[in-house]
Motif scaffolding. Structure first.
Motif, mmCIF file in Angstrom:
data_model
loop_
_atom_site.group_PDB
_atom_site.id
_atom_site.type_symbol
_atom_site.label_atom_id
_atom_site.label_comp_id
_atom_site.label_asym_id
_atom_site.label_seq_id
_atom_site.Cartn_x
_atom_site.Cartn_y
_atom_site.Cartn_z
ATOM 1 N N ALA A 7 -3.799 2.071 -38.336
ATOM 2 C CA ALA A 7 -4.362 1.133 -37.370
ATOM 3 C C ALA A 7 -3.221 0.327 -36.762
ATOM 4 O O ALA A 7 -2.323 -0.118 -37.480
ATOM 5 C CB ALA A 7 -5.363 0.206 -38.055
ATOM 6 N N PRO A 8 -3.219 0.130 -35.443
ATOM 7 C CA PRO A 8 -2.078 -0.537 -34.798
ATOM 8 C C PRO A 8 -1.725 -1.889 -35.402
ATOM 9 O O PRO A 8 -0.560 -2.251 -35.470
ATOM 10 C CB PRO A 8 -2.539 -0.672 -33.346
ATOM 11 N N ASP A 52 -7.579 -3.957 -45.639
ATOM 12 C CA ASP A 52 -8.589 -3.025 -45.150
ATOM 13 C C ASP A 52 -8.288 -2.471 -43.761
ATOM 14 O O ASP A 52 -9.141 -1.836 -43.147
ATOM 15 C CB ASP A 52 -9.991 -3.651 -45.177
ATOM 16 N N ALA A 53 -7.071 -2.685 -43.243
ATOM 17 C CA ALA A 53 -6.660 -2.019 -42.005
ATOM 18 C C ALA A 53 -6.227 -0.606 -42.381
ATOM 19 O O ALA A 53 -5.225 -0.431 -43.070
ATOM 20 C CB ALA A 53 -5.513 -2.777 -41.345
ATOM 21 N N ASP A 94 -8.664 -1.286 -35.510
ATOM 22 C CA ASP A 94 -8.450 -2.200 -36.620
ATOM 23 C C ASP A 94 -9.760 -2.472 -37.331
ATOM 24 O O ASP A 94 -10.840 -2.454 -36.753
ATOM 25 C CB ASP A 94 -7.862 -3.519 -36.114
ATOM 26 N N ALA A 95 -9.627 -2.759 -38.641
ATOM 27 C CA ALA A 95 -10.812 -3.021 -39.457
ATOM 28 C C ALA A 95 -10.701 -4.368 -40.145
ATOM 29 O O ALA A 95 -11.047 -4.527 -41.293
ATOM 30 C CB ALA A 95 -11.001 -1.902 -40.477
ATOM 31 N N GLY A 96 -10.173 -5.342 -39.470
ATOM 32 C CA GLY A 96 -10.080 -6.654 -40.070
ATOM 33 C C GLY A 96 -8.725 -6.895 -40.694
ATOM 34 O O GLY A 96 -7.749 -6.268 -40.348
ATOM 35 N N HIS A 97 -8.695 -7.795 -41.690
ATOM 36 C CA HIS A 97 -7.415 -8.155 -42.278
ATOM 37 C C HIS A 97 -7.398 -7.824 -43.762
ATOM 38 O O HIS A 97 -7.367 -6.676 -44.128
ATOM 39 C CB HIS A 97 -7.108 -9.625 -42.013
ATOM 40 N N HIS A 98 -7.474 -8.780 -44.639
ATOM 41 C CA HIS A 98 -7.224 -8.464 -46.035
ATOM 42 C C HIS A 98 -8.486 -8.601 -46.876
ATOM 43 O O HIS A 98 -9.396 -9.326 -46.564
ATOM 44 C CB HIS A 98 -6.130 -9.366 -46.600
ATOM 45 N N LEU A 99 -8.481 -7.873 -47.985
ATOM 46 C CA LEU A 99 -9.533 -8.013 -48.980
ATOM 47 C C LEU A 99 -8.939 -8.767 -50.159
ATOM 48 O O LEU A 99 -8.393 -9.833 -50.014
ATOM 49 C CB LEU A 99 -10.047 -6.625 -49.392
#
Length: 648
Positions: free
Chosen positions: A364-365, A471-472, A640-645
């Motif tokens: 993801a970029p 989760d990217a 992109d799928a958001g930031h951190h888990l």
């Protein structure tokens, strides 16, 4: 000349750290005007680039090259004319000189060397931020300035890489075996481990021949092991929420990026490993160019083998015109492994953070930004974060589907669960983001371990470091050919066996490093990976024997029947746990893939075959690396799928 050269002092004294000024007056302004004229550069473009450099925390000259305003050669030639110095390319085979303390005289902006004609030269790449100060220091040298010339930063880096090639190759070949042999898989087993293995094998053979109940005892032990592994999966399932399906859509244009408020991002190093993958070069270069990180703070190394000129030349063609992209050709030497090539490149990386990708990866970029934000908000002991790997050709066939579901369970459920409970994580083979200092402190990768990623995760834990997840995602392709799948799975299981043997050489020391809680997790995860690859054989043999005896009308004992019941129960529970996890982490749009889980039993049987093959390879060719080929793909980077888990 050499005596005068020795009087030059530290080459770095001629240079300064970039100060990023936006208002330039006096002699600086006159020299800057001269530079702009020599470079043929518009004043407004320079001002815009200087502003951008300040935001990125980069030097103006770095930003000029990274943004494509000037090439390195044009920049260096203009600086040389401004300072009235010659512009020169560094000749191949130059010898880098040492100072009085025995340190090599080379840095990011200077190189002090002696050419084939024994003429000593100081190559410099001055920063634009203080041209007047640099000019004053050069003038103070008097006649000795004749030893000075301007070179590009890329030329300085290449000369340094060429000069240190043999040293880096030797260290990469030995890696951990050189100074941390107790953590290296170069030696498959220690003498003590070999003795214990021999005693166990002898005992098993004798007990099998002399004790009628021995097979039943082994069977019960295997059943208990399977129950423990299934219980672990059920624990993960109980804490894994169903994945939420959200349509991919761009972020609102007025939503600020929290990282934009930072005055300068750190340098990020990217290592991309390729071997016999010339046709993948254009697509992986495109994917790296799409990474959302200031190009002036990004360096990408495409790590190839010198014995694979086709791939080297393909990458060189693909990166033409891409600033801060370079090819590293690893000299041929044993062991022929990916971690050896990475260790060869690691000393050249200057980033505060570092990430690893493979040729088929499409991250993801904004994955680098997600990783950096996680590092920035966490304690310093967070040394690594793992991005999830997804399979983009999951619908292509049976192999691809089962492989994709397996990856989903691992990267979307198991690893986040381990991270949330602050337990050691077996890293995936790609998309690991490191604090570079922590990676160097633990010795980099083990060049002799064919599952170097999983081993590195345990060594980080033993060093007191934590590993988290983000989760990217990064998308990959799964192989659809039996032979390629078998070779890949054999290598993984063999590497897990190597890792378990390495870290169990001194159980007492392992307990002191990890603690009992993490030690049990290590046994469960790594021992479980190996055990689960073999248990289906035991259960399968028993069930087939029971079915044949029943078909022949033979009487079977109560114990035999109870064991068969236990086998069936274990298998059903294992399937139920995996199917439950797969259902939780598979988006609704991909639920059609779950229909193929009816054949999971056959897939796991093939895993058992790969496990037996891995055990045999461990004995006669433990460091053999079976390459998994990947075909070209035109797939674009994932959204992109958001930031951190969890990073705890």
């Amino acid at each position: 000349m050499y005596g005068a050269w020795q009087e030059l002092g530290k080459p770095a004294d001629l240079l300064i750290e970039p100060a990023h000024p936006l208002i330039i007056e006096g002699r600086d302004a006159r020299l800057l005007d001269a530079f702009l004229a020599h470079a043929g550069l518009d004043e407004h473009i320079y001002a815009e680039t200087a502003n951008r450099a300040r935001r990125h925390g980069a030097a103006v000259d770095e930003e000029l090259v990274a943004s494509g305003v000037l090439t390195e050669e044009r920049l260096a030639a203009a600086i040389a004319r401004t300072l009235d110095l010659p512009f020169a390319r560094i000749e191949p085979g130059i010898t880098i000189l040492r100072n009085g303390r025995g340190e090599w005289q080379s840095g990011q902006r200077h190189l002090k060397g002696c050419g084939l004609g024994f003429d000593a030269r100081l190559f410099i790449s001055p920063a634009l931020d203080d041209l007047a100060g640099t000019a004053r220091r050069i003038a103070a040298l008097g006649p000795r300035r004749t030893a000075l010339c301007v070179a590009t930063r890329g030329d300085i880096a290449r000369a340094r890489a060429d000069f240190t090639q043999q040293e880096r190759a030797d260290r990469a070949r030995l890696s951990l075996a050189a100074d941390r042999n107790h953590l290296s898989a170069r030696e498959v087993m220690t003498a003590f481990q070999a003795m214990v293995a021999t005693l166990i094998a002898t005992t098993v053979v004798l007990a099998w021949a002399l004790l009628p109940w021995f097979w039943n005892a082994v069977h019960v032990l295997c059943s208990l092991t399977a129950m423990v592994l299934t219980t672990f999966r059920l624990a993960v399932l109980s804490e894994t929420p169903p994945i939420e399906e959200e349509p991919s859509r761009p972020s609102p244009p007025d939503l600020p990026d929290p990282l934009d408020e930072i005055d300068g991002l750190p340098v990020y190093s990217v290592l991309v490993a390729l071997h016999r993958e010339a046709d993948m070069a254009p697509s992986i270069v495109e994917a790296m160019a799409a990474l959302d990180w200031p190009r002036s703070k990004l360096e990408v190394f495409f790590v190839c083998e010198a014995s694979d000129p086709e791939t080297v030349h393909a990458v060189e063609r693909a990166i033409a015109g891409e600033p801060n992209f370079s090819v590293i050709a690893t000299p041929r030497s044993d062991p022929l492994t990916k971690p050896k090539a990475l260790n060869f490149t690691l000393p050249l990386a200057r980033g505060e953070f570092l990430v690893l990708y493979d040729a088929e990866d499409r991250p993801a970029p904004r994955q680098l930004r997600a990783a950096f934000e996680t590092f920035r908000s966490a304690a310093p002991d967070l040394a690594c974060v793992q991005a999830p790997l997804t399979i983009r050709n999951a619908r292509a066939g049976w192999f691809e589907t089962l492989f994709a579901l397996e990856y989903d369970v691992l990267f979307k459920a198991t690893l986040p669960w381990l991270a949330a409970h602050n337990l050691p994580i077996p890293l995936g083979g790609t998309s690991n983001h490191f604090r570079r200092e922590a990676l160097v402190d633990v010795g980099g990768w083990d060049s002799h371990n064919v599952a170097e990623d999983a081993d590195l995760g345990i060594r980080l834990a033993r060093a007191g470091c934590r590993t988290g997840v983000i989760d990217a995602p990064t998308s990959e392709t799964a192989t659809g050919r039996w032979r390629d799948w078998r070779n890949q799975r054999t290598r993984w299981i063999k590497g897990w066996m190597q890792t378990w043997l390495v870290h169990m050489r001194n159980p007492g020391r392992l307990v002191r490093d990890l603690g009992w809680r993490n030690l049990l997790s290590f046994q469960l995860v790594f021992g479980g990976m190996v055990a689960s690859s073999l248990l289906h054989v035991v259960f399968g043999i028993h069930l087939v024997a029971q079915a044949l005896a029943y078909a022949a009308g033979q009487q079977t004992s109560l114990v035999f029947g109870l064991l068969a019941f236990l086998d069936v129960s274990n298998i059903i529970l294992a399937y139920a746990a995996f199917i439950g996890l797969a259902s939780r982490v598979t988006p609704r749009s991909e639920h059609r893939l779950l229909r193929r889980l009816w054949s999971l039993w056959f897939y796991w049987l093939m895993v058992s075959f790969a496990g037996m093959r891995a055990a045999l390879q461990l004995l006669h060719k433990p460091h053999h690396w079976e390459k998994t080929p990947h075909g070209p793909t035109a797939a674009r980077p994932l959204p992109d799928a958001g930031h951190h888990l969890s990073t705890s």
